[in-house]
Design a protein around this motif. Structure first.
Motif, PDB file in Angstrom:
ATOM      1  N   LEU A   1     -44.352  55.125  25.287  1.00 20.18           N
ATOM      2  CA  LEU A   1     -44.793  55.215  26.679  1.00 20.18           C
ATOM      3  C   LEU A   1     -46.302  55.116  26.701  1.00 20.18           C
ATOM      4  O   LEU A   1     -47.006  56.062  26.337  1.00 20.18           O
ATOM      5  CB  LEU A   1     -44.335  56.523  27.327  1.00 20.18           C
ATOM      6  N   GLY A   2     -46.798  53.958  27.107  1.00 13.60           N
ATOM      7  CA  GLY A   2     -48.238  53.750  27.172  1.00 13.60           C
ATOM      8  C   GLY A   2     -48.837  54.367  28.424  1.00 13.60           C
ATOM      9  O   GLY A   2     -48.139  54.964  29.254  1.00 13.60           O
ATOM     10  N   ASP A   3     -50.139  54.200  28.565  1.00 13.21           N
ATOM     11  CA  ASP A   3     -50.849  54.779  29.705  1.00 13.21           C
ATOM     12  C   ASP A   3     -51.174  53.755  30.774  1.00 13.21           C
ATOM     13  O   ASP A   3     -51.993  54.022  31.657  1.00 13.21           O
ATOM     14  CB  ASP A   3     -52.144  55.442  29.214  1.00 13.21           C
TER      15      ASP A   3
ATOM     16  N   LYS B   1     -58.152  56.254  33.143  1.00 17.38           N
ATOM     17  CA  LYS B   1     -58.744  56.532  31.839  1.00 17.38           C
ATOM     18  C   LYS B   1     -59.626  57.773  31.943  1.00 17.38           C
ATOM     19  O   LYS B   1     -59.988  58.183  33.040  1.00 17.38           O
ATOM     20  CB  LYS B   1     -59.552  55.324  31.371  1.00 17.38           C
ATOM     21  N   PRO B   2     -59.970  58.423  30.829  1.00 12.01           N
ATOM     22  CA  PRO B   2     -59.701  58.031  29.437  1.00 12.01           C
ATOM     23  C   PRO B   2     -58.256  58.314  29.030  1.00 12.01           C
ATOM     24  O   PRO B   2     -57.658  59.285  29.489  1.00 12.01           O
ATOM     25  CB  PRO B   2     -60.674  58.905  28.632  1.00 12.01           C
ATOM     26  N   TRP B   3     -57.710  57.434  28.193  1.00 10.97           N
ATOM     27  CA  TRP B   3     -56.348  57.584  27.718  1.00 10.97           C
ATOM     28  C   TRP B   3     -56.326  58.378  26.414  1.00 10.97           C
ATOM     29  O   TRP B   3     -57.205  58.257  25.572  1.00 10.97           O
ATOM     30  CB  TRP B   3     -55.704  56.220  27.489  1.00 10.97           C
ATOM     31  N   ALA B   4     -55.287  59.166  26.272  1.00 20.27           N
ATOM     32  CA  ALA B   4     -55.135  59.969  25.055  1.00 20.27           C
ATOM     33  C   ALA B   4     -54.737  59.077  23.885  1.00 20.27           C
ATOM     34  O   ALA B   4     -54.309  57.930  24.064  1.00 20.27           O
ATOM     35  CB  ALA B   4     -54.078  61.046  25.276  1.00 20.27           C
ATOM     36  N   ALA B   5     -54.865  59.609  22.671  1.00 23.87           N
ATOM     37  CA  ALA B   5     -54.409  58.876  21.491  1.00 23.87           C
ATOM     38  C   ALA B   5     -52.910  58.617  21.590  1.00 23.87           C
ATOM     39  O   ALA B   5     -52.159  59.411  22.164  1.00 23.87           O
ATOM     40  CB  ALA B   5     -54.725  59.685  20.232  1.00 23.87           C
TER      41      ALA B   5
END
Length: 269
Positions: free
Chosen positions: A194-196, A201-205
């Protein structure tokens, strides 16, 4: 849209050690696969595939002593649309449920319905049955649990997540699944990418994600109590009663996980 999905894991083993892996895009998305995210190992070892009791594709290897790299990198076609919402989906009477859904009404390793039934009925007995009830369960779980990777614990159950009020995505899913089952709604655990995409943003690792599906109105529907909003680009890997059925890796001997990376990125063009 196109989504690049993949992972890399490095393990150290002190001796040859059997492993089972539940990795790779689920067969229900086979028609969407552009580049297969096939498992590779370095050093190369024989990989034996098989299907488990839930139809998931799994892989077996014997990891040699020393360091081994497990990796995959693929591309999947996706609609780019958020998770479908079906407010009119109704709840089935238990006697009308298809036989293959009944196992998802029962308690399981991480979803102790026996310990949560009274709590569930006290919380949700006045909610409308069907979609609205599952939505109410997800809303409660989303608000009740505080997210944090520092709260992760491989042994944590749904009841413990309820009692502690903190956890990671699999804990949200386990608690919601258990509540659904207590309210006579079949629910199953899902793991995947499941991407962001579509979020600020900012997106987590990157990481693998856990969510669940509930059986309403004659089919399975996706619910995500961790995020509690429809998301874009969800790519299923496996389904089961709970996380015990679909571990990303299962090792049968001592080892150390040296590094872990997951990616889920939209491909331009």
């Amino acid at each position: 849209m196109k989504i690049n999905v993949g992972f890399e894991m490095l393990y150290d083993f002190s001796q040859p050690t059997p492993m089972i892996m539940v990795l790779g895009t689920h067969f229900s998305r086979a028609s969407d696969v552009i580049v297969p995210d096939s498992l590779t190992t370095e050093p190369s070892v024989p990989i034996t595939p098989y299907r488990d009791l839930f139809g998931n594709w799994c892989s077996r290897i014997v990891a040699p002593a020393g360091r081994i790299r497990l990796a995959a990198d693929g591309c999947v076609r996706d609609s780019g649309l958020p998770d479908p919402v079906s407010p009119s989906a109704g709840q089935h009477a238990v006697e009308d449920l298809p036989a293959d859904t009944l196992v998802y009404l029962l308690g399981s390793r991480y979803c102790e319905t026996d310990r949560l039934t009274d709590i569930a009925w006290n919380l949700f007995q006045d909610t409308p049955p069907g979609w609205a009830r599952v939505h109410a369960i997800c809303e409660f779980v989303h608000r009740h649990i505080s997210f944090g990777y520092e709260h992760a614990r491989s042994t944590k159950t749904a009841f413990e997540a309820y009692r502690e009020g903190k956890g990671v995505c699999r804990d949200y899913a386990h608690l919601a699944i258990a509540f659904c089952r207590c309210m006579n709604i079949p629910a199953r655990y899902c793991t995947g990418y499941l991407g962001d995409m579509g979020t600020p943003k900012p997106w987590a690792a990157g990481d693998f994600a856990g969510w669940f599906e509930a059986y309403l109105g004659g089919r399975w529907h996706t619910f995500d109590p961790r995020n509690f909003v429809p998301r874009i680009g969800r790519v299923l890997i496996a389904q089961g009663r709970d996380a015990a059925d679909v571990p990303i890796t299962q090792t049968f001997g001592p080892n150390s996980l040296i590094s872990f990376r997951v990616w889920t990125d939209e491909v331009a063009g």
